[in-house]
Scaffold this motif. Structure first.
Motif, PDB file in Angstrom:
ATOM      1  N   ALA A  22       0.854  -1.185   0.000  1.00  0.00           N
ATOM      2  CA  ALA A  22       0.000   0.000   0.000  1.00  0.00           C
ATOM      3  C   ALA A  22       0.890   1.235   0.000  1.00  0.00           C
ATOM      4  CB  ALA A  22      -0.927   0.009   1.211  1.00  0.00           C
ATOM      5  N   GLY A  23       0.720   2.038  -1.027  1.00  0.00           N
ATOM      6  CA  GLY A  23       1.464   3.292  -1.124  1.00  0.00           C
ATOM      7  C   GLY A  23       0.532   4.446  -0.824  1.00  0.00           C
ATOM      8  N   ARG A  24       1.088   5.643  -0.811  1.00  0.00           N
ATOM      9  CA  ARG A  24       0.215   6.791  -0.550  1.00  0.00           C
ATOM     10  C   ARG A  24       0.692   8.025  -1.310  1.00  0.00           C
ATOM     11  NH1 ARG A  24       3.948  10.272   1.955  1.00  0.00           N
ATOM     12  NH2 ARG A  24       4.447   9.649   4.096  1.00  0.00           N
ATOM     13  N   LEU A  25      -0.309   8.861  -1.600  1.00  0.00           N
ATOM     14  CA  LEU A  25      -0.061  10.186  -2.154  1.00  0.00           C
ATOM     15  C   LEU A  25      -0.482  11.139  -1.038  1.00  0.00           C
ATOM     16  CD1 LEU A  25      -1.871   9.516  -5.572  1.00  0.00           C
ATOM     17  CD2 LEU A  25       0.592   9.310  -5.088  1.00  0.00           C
ATOM     18  N   ALA A  26       0.414  12.055  -0.654  1.00  0.00           N
ATOM     19  CA  ALA A  26       0.117  12.888   0.522  1.00  0.00           C
ATOM     20  C   ALA A  26       0.351  14.371   0.250  1.00  0.00           C
ATOM     21  CB  ALA A  26       0.962  12.415   1.709  1.00  0.00           C
ATOM     22  N   PRO A  27      -0.463  14.959  -0.633  1.00  0.00           N
ATOM     23  CA  PRO A  27      -0.250  16.372  -0.937  1.00  0.00           C
ATOM     24  C   PRO A  27      -0.571  17.290   0.252  1.00  0.00           C
ATOM     25  CG  PRO A  27      -2.272  15.597  -1.986  1.00  0.00           C
ATOM     26  CD  PRO A  27      -1.592  14.391  -1.393  1.00  0.00           C
ATOM     27  N   SER A  28       0.210  18.349   0.378  1.00  0.00           N
ATOM     28  CA  SER A  28      -0.110  19.412   1.337  1.00  0.00           C
ATOM     29  C   SER A  28      -0.878  20.484   0.579  1.00  0.00           C
ATOM     30  CB  SER A  28       1.167  20.036   1.903  1.00  0.00           C
ATOM     31  OG  SER A  28       1.865  19.095   2.665  1.00  0.00           O
ATOM     32  N   PRO A  29      -2.022  20.898   1.098  1.00  0.00           N
ATOM     33  CA  PRO A  29      -2.817  21.895   0.355  1.00  0.00           C
ATOM     34  C   PRO A  29      -2.312  23.319   0.601  1.00  0.00           C
ATOM     35  CG  PRO A  29      -4.005  21.179   2.297  1.00  0.00           C
ATOM     36  CD  PRO A  29      -2.694  20.446   2.313  1.00  0.00           C
ATOM     37  N   TRP A  33       2.948   6.071  -7.012  1.00  0.00           N
ATOM     38  CA  TRP A  33       1.800   5.353  -7.596  1.00  0.00           C
ATOM     39  C   TRP A  33       2.277   4.101  -8.332  1.00  0.00           C
ATOM     40  CZ3 TRP A  33       0.050   3.867 -12.428  1.00  0.00           C
ATOM     41  CH2 TRP A  33      -1.318   3.609 -12.554  1.00  0.00           C
ATOM     42  N   LEU A  34       3.328   4.265  -9.148  1.00  0.00           N
ATOM     43  CA  LEU A  34       3.826   3.124  -9.935  1.00  0.00           C
ATOM     44  C   LEU A  34       4.381   2.030  -9.035  1.00  0.00           C
ATOM     45  CD1 LEU A  34       5.591   5.006 -12.861  1.00  0.00           C
ATOM     46  CD2 LEU A  34       3.646   3.427 -13.075  1.00  0.00           C
ATOM     47  N   SER A  35       5.059   2.420  -7.969  1.00  0.00           N
ATOM     48  CA  SER A  35       5.641   1.427  -7.078  1.00  0.00           C
ATOM     49  C   SER A  35       4.545   0.542  -6.475  1.00  0.00           C
ATOM     50  CB  SER A  35       6.449   2.117  -5.975  1.00  0.00           C
ATOM     51  OG  SER A  35       6.947   1.155  -5.074  1.00  0.00           O
ATOM     52  N   ALA A  36       3.497   1.173  -5.964  1.00  0.00           N
ATOM     53  CA  ALA A  36       2.413   0.399  -5.351  1.00  0.00           C
ATOM     54  C   ALA A  36       1.629  -0.384  -6.406  1.00  0.00           C
ATOM     55  CB  ALA A  36       1.474   1.325  -4.583  1.00  0.00           C
ATOM     56  N   ARG A  37       1.243   0.279  -7.484  1.00  0.00           N
ATOM     57  CA  ARG A  37       0.406  -0.374  -8.501  1.00  0.00           C
ATOM     58  C   ARG A  37       1.145  -1.491  -9.238  1.00  0.00           C
ATOM     59  NH1 ARG A  37      -4.344   0.855  -6.490  1.00  0.00           N
ATOM     60  NH2 ARG A  37      -5.331   2.747  -7.263  1.00  0.00           N
ATOM     61  N   SER A  38       2.450  -1.315  -9.458  1.00  0.00           N
ATOM     62  CA  SER A  38       3.183  -2.356 -10.188  1.00  0.00           C
ATOM     63  C   SER A  38       3.332  -3.605  -9.326  1.00  0.00           C
ATOM     64  CB  SER A  38       4.546  -1.849 -10.669  1.00  0.00           C
ATOM     65  OG  SER A  38       5.378  -1.593  -9.563  1.00  0.00           O
ATOM     66  N   ALA A  39       3.155  -3.456  -8.006  1.00  0.00           N
ATOM     67  CA  ALA A  39       3.177  -4.614  -7.115  1.00  0.00           C
ATOM     68  C   ALA A  39       1.752  -5.109  -6.842  1.00  0.00           C
ATOM     69  CB  ALA A  39       3.872  -4.249  -5.801  1.00  0.00           C
TER      70      ALA A  39
END
Ligand code: GLU
Ligand code: ZN
Length: 310
Positions: free
Chosen positions: A4-11, A27-33
């Motif tokens: 499980a990876g994450r995207l963590a933008p600061s607004p 995204w690619l790291s998590a999705r490719s696994a």
């Protein structure tokens, strides 16, 4: 357990090409696994929250072709979670109240410090117990640094940073009454089941601090990878002076998301030349260790190559 990876933008403002490169890798790291991707809006630790920036960040990510599982999570509604973690740290006497102001710390610091790191805290208040609550003055909570956990970064390899010279005892709860980034990010990554964190290498010195918090709270840490940043032709971190590299500006100028992804994928050496490509098409080409170890220099010429005049 699956990845499980994450995207963590600061607004805190618009997302630019530098943020996009890290999101794409995460995204690619998590999705490719075959793993999940969670999205978290880091809206608690910033004095600079801009209205509309959270919605804009989600728009930018979708435009790039990145997706995530479940609803986006924000930090502000999760305050009670962070509070109970702080309580636990108090019970363990791993934190103490600190009444020092920013200028107190700067004045007491002896060694020069990295610009974004701030001066190393000299331990002025470390003699206090968590039960010695200061009266009538604002105070923060600092974590007692006992050691500096080394870790194996998936990109950089074995990494050791001595926290005694890189910041010292660090703030987990601010005088303003809100959790600091270090605490919030650990609680969130653990609660969201994140197994891998991929972020910019400006945050590499945060990782030993976060590892101390994982250990103190009995939580399992994720794997970490810190990637080189995108810089301008002057070698400095991407900023306004380098022209408008916000994703929203590229989009408004009619640049296609596949062109942006293609440029970023080429910068990571997942494709041999710059050409339009979608994140999905990169799933089999993705490799962390293909990424050059130096910062990626974004030139005006490269931007012109994808039809953008900054
Ligand atoms: N919210 C942070 C940022 O946008 C990322 C923090 C992290 O990845 O741990 O820079
Ligand atoms: Zn202090």
């Amino acid at each position: 357990m699956s990845a499980a990876g994450r995207l963590a933008p600061s607004p805190t403002g618009a997302q630019h090409l530098g943020n996009a490169r890290t999101y794409l890798a995460a995204w690619l790291s998590a999705r490719s696994a075959g793993g999940r991707v969670v999205l978290r809006i880091e809206d608690i630790d910033s004095p600079r929250i801009k209205p509309g920036a959270a919605a804009q960040a989600l728009d930018d990510l979708r435009w790039l072709g990145l997706d995530w599982d479940g609803e986006p999570v924000a930090q502000t509604p999760r305050l009670p979670l962070y509070e109970s973690a702080l309580d636990r740290l108090k019970q363990l006497e791993l934190v103490y109240p600190c009444t020092c102001t920013r200028s107190d710390v700067a004045a007491a610091a002896s060694a020069p410090h990295a610009e974004h790191e701030g001066p190393t805290y000299p331990g002025t208040c470390a003699g206090r117990s968590a039960r010695d609550i200061p009266v009538g003055v604002p105070f923060a909570w600092r974590f007692r640094v006992t050691d500096s956990p080394a870790f194996v970064d998936r990109f950089r390899g074995p990494t050791a940073i001595d926290l005694r010279t890189a910041g010292g005892d660090f703030v987990v709860w601010k005088a303003a009454g809100t959790p600091a980034y270090q605490l919030a990010v650990v609680i969130d990554d653990a609660a969201q089941g994140v197994t891998e964190v991929i972020r910019g290498d400006d945050l590499v010195s945060s990782t030993p601090r976060q590892l101390l918090l994982y250990r103190a709270l009995g939580l399992a840490p994720p794997a970490f990878a810190h990637l080189p940043l995108v810089v301008g032709e002057d070698g400095r971190r991407l900023a306004k002076r380098h022209g408008d590299t916000r994703l929203a500006a590229l989009r408004a100028a009619g640049v296609k998301p596949e062109a942006v992804v293609g440029l970023l994928a080429w910068s990571c050496r997942w494709i041999a030349e710059v050409r339009p490509v979608t994140p999905r098409e990169l799933l089999t080409a993705f490799r962390l260790d293909a990424i050059p170890p130096r910062p990626f220099v974004l030139t005006a010429e490269l931007l012109r190559g994808i039809g953008y005049a900054p």
